[in-house]
Design a protein around this motif. Structure first.
Motif, PDB file in Angstrom:
ATOM      1  N   SER A  33       1.204   5.578   1.023  1.00 53.94           N
ATOM      2  CA  SER A  33       0.895   6.497   2.115  1.00 53.94           C
ATOM      3  C   SER A  33      -0.116   7.534   1.610  1.00 53.94           C
ATOM      4  O   SER A  33       0.014   8.032   0.491  1.00 53.94           O
ATOM      5  N   PRO A  34      -1.124   7.899   2.446  1.00 54.34           N
ATOM      6  CA  PRO A  34      -2.098   8.909   2.006  1.00 54.34           C
ATOM      7  C   PRO A  34      -1.458  10.287   1.838  1.00 54.34           C
ATOM      8  O   PRO A  34      -2.008  11.140   1.145  1.00 54.34           O
ATOM      9  N   VAL A  73      -5.545   2.125   1.264  1.00 59.41           N
ATOM     10  CA  VAL A  73      -5.274   3.524   0.912  1.00 59.41           C
ATOM     11  C   VAL A  73      -5.268   3.685  -0.607  1.00 59.41           C
ATOM     12  O   VAL A  73      -5.826   4.638  -1.161  1.00 59.41           O
ATOM     13  N   ASP A  93       0.809  -1.212   0.000  1.00 58.67           N
ATOM     14  CA  ASP A  93       0.000   0.000   0.000  1.00 58.67           C
ATOM     15  C   ASP A  93       0.854   1.280   0.000  1.00 58.67           C
ATOM     16  O   ASP A  93       2.038   1.252   0.331  1.00 58.67           O
ATOM     17  N   HIS A 153      -8.806   3.799  -1.848  1.00 62.67           N
ATOM     18  CA  HIS A 153      -9.490   5.050  -1.501  1.00 62.67           C
ATOM     19  C   HIS A 153      -8.990   6.205  -2.374  1.00 62.67           C
ATOM     20  O   HIS A 153      -9.798   6.991  -2.885  1.00 62.67           O
TER      21      HIS A 153
END
Ligand SMILES: *Cc1c(COP(=O)(O)O)cnc(C)c1O
Length: 389
Positions: free
Chosen positions: A118-119, A362, A116, A365
């Protein structure tokens, strides 16, 4: 909100209709240099502009060595080979990327492993990377093994998404602990720095792209960056059909690739490098404009991560949900303001759907809520207005 956005973009780019997502700018020495190559008859893989372009990119990025290639995908292919990626192995990477990242892994007959992002950076998350390695892999002196099938993980390949630098120091630390060479896909990040150092110069190898939609373009083109002289020599050899240097003999000592950037394209690149500092400045000013608009409308604008300087290659806004994103895309594109979502994540594409991965919450999204908005470097006469606004 959407109508107001359309008005705002039209005011920002009054001369463009429709307003493109990203258009190149040729207002320097482009024509002069390209004509020079034609007049010299050296338009192909031999010529002074290729060496000059490599020298200019090396000087700008601070890379010890820069090797020009026909495109960014070819640069990635060779960088991965040189990092030691072999058939049947894995490369840890992000699912949130342009397809070239994964395709280059497959050109090595290896498979991506998706971790994943990082936002905050939109790039590979060091915590997710560490968690994946701790929970699913076994350490080994020549690189971790995926516990499910015992296959070797040969490299880690983060991407500096939209020009925002990943947490490269933290990723390097994890990779060092696990004996993993790190290769940076810096295709979108020419002009971006982390802690003052240019993206693509942290890992064992890094790559750039000069495709038509990137911050500078050579029509098509790419570059391999490395501080390792031996890897640089190997990169040069492999990208020029593995031909032994000789005045007339054609002798090749392995299967090489015809990946050398033509002189014609490098001429364009030399002129574009002269404009690059101006483009970065213009794009950062445009980003400031978008940031203020987003703040006024309660939307998240993707800012450069703390401690970094982004080139703001493509500006991005975050919307509340997928339905709002769909409405935004339809209304803006109908109104001649080109916007687009991020790429469909790689684990959603048929050829990469079966690759091992973590939950990628993440990634899902961000892919459902981020929108890229018009990001061409503004013409000179507007730069000052944009900066002052
Ligand atoms: C543009 C790009 C590449 C390389 O693309 P080319 O068109 O082959 O130059 C690679 N990775 C990413 C993330 C890119 O955006």
């Amino acid at each position: 909100m959407i109508d107001d956005f359309i008005r705002f973009v039209r005011d920002t780019f009054p001369a463009a209709d429709p307003v493109p997502l990203h258009a190149p700018r040729f207002d320097g020495n482009e024509k002069r240099y390209v004509c020079e190559t034609i007049d010299s008859s050296y338009v192909s893989s031999v010529g002074a502009f290729v060496n000059e372009f490599e020298a200019r990119v090396a000087a700008y990025t601070g890379a010890a060595h820069a090797i020009a290639t026909v495109n960014g995908t070819a640069a990635l292919h060779i960088a991965l080979k040189l990092a030691g990626v072999a058939p049947g192995e894995y490369v840890l990477t992000q699912s949130l990327s342009f397809v070239a990242t994964c395709n280059a892994i497959r050109y090595c007959d290896a498979d991506p492993l998706f971790v994943d992002v990082s936002p905050d950076t939109l790039g590979l998350c060091p915590h997710a990377l560490e968690a994946f390695l701790d929970s699913r892999c076994t350490p080994h002196p020549d690189g971790p093994r995926l516990r499910d099938d015992g296959r070797r993980i040969a490299a880690c390949l983060p991407m500096h998404t939209l020009g925002h630098p990943v947490q490269i120091e933290a990723l390097l630390e994890v990779c060092e602990d696990w004996n993993l060479p790190l290769v940076e896909d810096a295709a979108e990040a020419l002009g971006s720095r982390a802690g003052g150092r240019h993206a693509g110069t942290f890992g064992r190898l890094g790559t750039l792209s000069f495709n038509g939609n990137k911050i500078i373009t050579t029509g098509g083109g790419g570059m391999i960056l490395t501080k390792d002289a031996a890897l640089a020599a190997r990169a040069r050899h492999l990208t020029t059909t593995a031909k032994r240097p000789h005045r007339w003999a054609f002798e090749h000592d392995e299967v090489g690739y015809n990946y050398r950037l033509p002189n014609l394209n490098a001429a364009l690149g030399c002129a574009q490098m002269e404009s690059l500092p101006r483009f970065v400045q213009a794009k950062r000013a445009l980003a400031g404009r978008y940031a203020r608009w987003a703040a006024d409308h309660g939307l998240r604008f993707i800012h450069e991560p703390p401690g970094t300087q982004a080139n703001y290659w493509l500006n991005a806004l975050q919307l509340s949900d997928r339905a709002t994103l769909e409405r935004f895309l339809t209304a803006t594109n109908d109104a001649g303001v080109m916007t687009r979502p991020l790429w469909t994540p790689m684990h959603r594409l048929p050829m990469y759907a079966d690759c091992p991965r973590d939950a990628l919450a993440v990634t899902e999204h961000l892919a459902a809520t981020l929108v890229n908005v018009p990001s061409s470097p503004l013409p000179v006469d507007l730069e000052h207005g944009a900066a002052a606004a």
